[in-house]
Scaffold this active site. Structure first.
Site, PDB file in Angstrom:
ATOM      1  CB  CYS A 107      -5.175  -0.635   2.451  1.00  0.00           C
ATOM      2  SG  CYS A 107      -3.901  -1.038   3.670  1.00  0.00           S
TER       3      CYS A 107
ATOM      4  CB  CYS B  28      -0.320   2.242   5.645  1.00  0.00           C
ATOM      5  SG  CYS B  28      -1.034   0.695   5.042  1.00  0.00           S
TER       6      CYS B  28
ATOM      7  CB  CYS C  59      -4.152   3.005   5.930  1.00  0.00           C
ATOM      8  SG  CYS C  59      -4.039   2.773   4.145  1.00  0.00           S
TER       9      CYS C  59
ATOM     10  CB  CYS D 275      -0.909  -0.004   1.225  1.00  0.00           C
ATOM     11  SG  CYS D 275      -1.955   1.470   1.348  1.00  0.00           S
TER      12      CYS D 275
ATOM     13  CB  CYS E 231      -8.814  -4.203 -11.635  1.00  0.00           C
ATOM     14  SG  CYS E 231      -8.429  -3.046 -12.920  1.00  0.00           S
TER      15      CYS E 231
END
Length: 130
Positions: free
Chosen positions: A94, A48, A97, A45, A118
């Site tokens: 995510c 984070c 976060c 991510c 995707c």
């Protein structure tokens, strides 16, 4: 990390990352830095650093976005119904976060999971395997 104020994210992220990750934007197809990446490693991510997708799960979908058949660990992502723009899709977030990553569709490789995560390049950082 989900409780961080938006000012924190505005300072931490680039304007493009903020648009995608926090405002649920989308990279333009075939323009993201990772859609054509074939290196071995881990996608994290961009907000984070949480591990999300292994290069082992990446495949060529022809969609113009990085596509994966599964997350590295299903516990690292959340799936939410998304009915924006008059469509019925499943948003990928995510779990650490709360940032928007992209969407998952059921048109992935049938020989594996049948799923296509995707994911926007702007939502990812790539850590090459050493």
């Amino acid at each position: 990390m989900k409780n961080k104020p938006e000012e924190y994210w505005k300072e931490k992220l680039t304007p493009e990352q903020y648009r995608v990750l926090r405002e649920k934007g989308t990279d333009q197809a075939f323009t993201g830095k990772y859609y054509n990446n074939h290196e071995t490693g881990m996608y994290e991510c961009a907000a984070c650093g949480h591990e999300l997708f292994s290069s082992d799960a990446k495949f060529e979908s022809g969609s113009g976005w990085p596509s994966f058949d599964k997350p590295e660990n299903k516990e690292n992502v959340e799936l939410h119904e998304d009915t924006s723009y008059g469509m019925h899709r499943t948003e990928v977030i995510c779990k650490n976060c709360g940032s928007h990553l992209g969407h998952v569709f059921d048109d992935g490789p049938q020989e594996t999971t049948g799923l296509r995560y995707c994911i926007n390049s702007s939502a990812l950082n790539f850590k090459p395997q050493k």
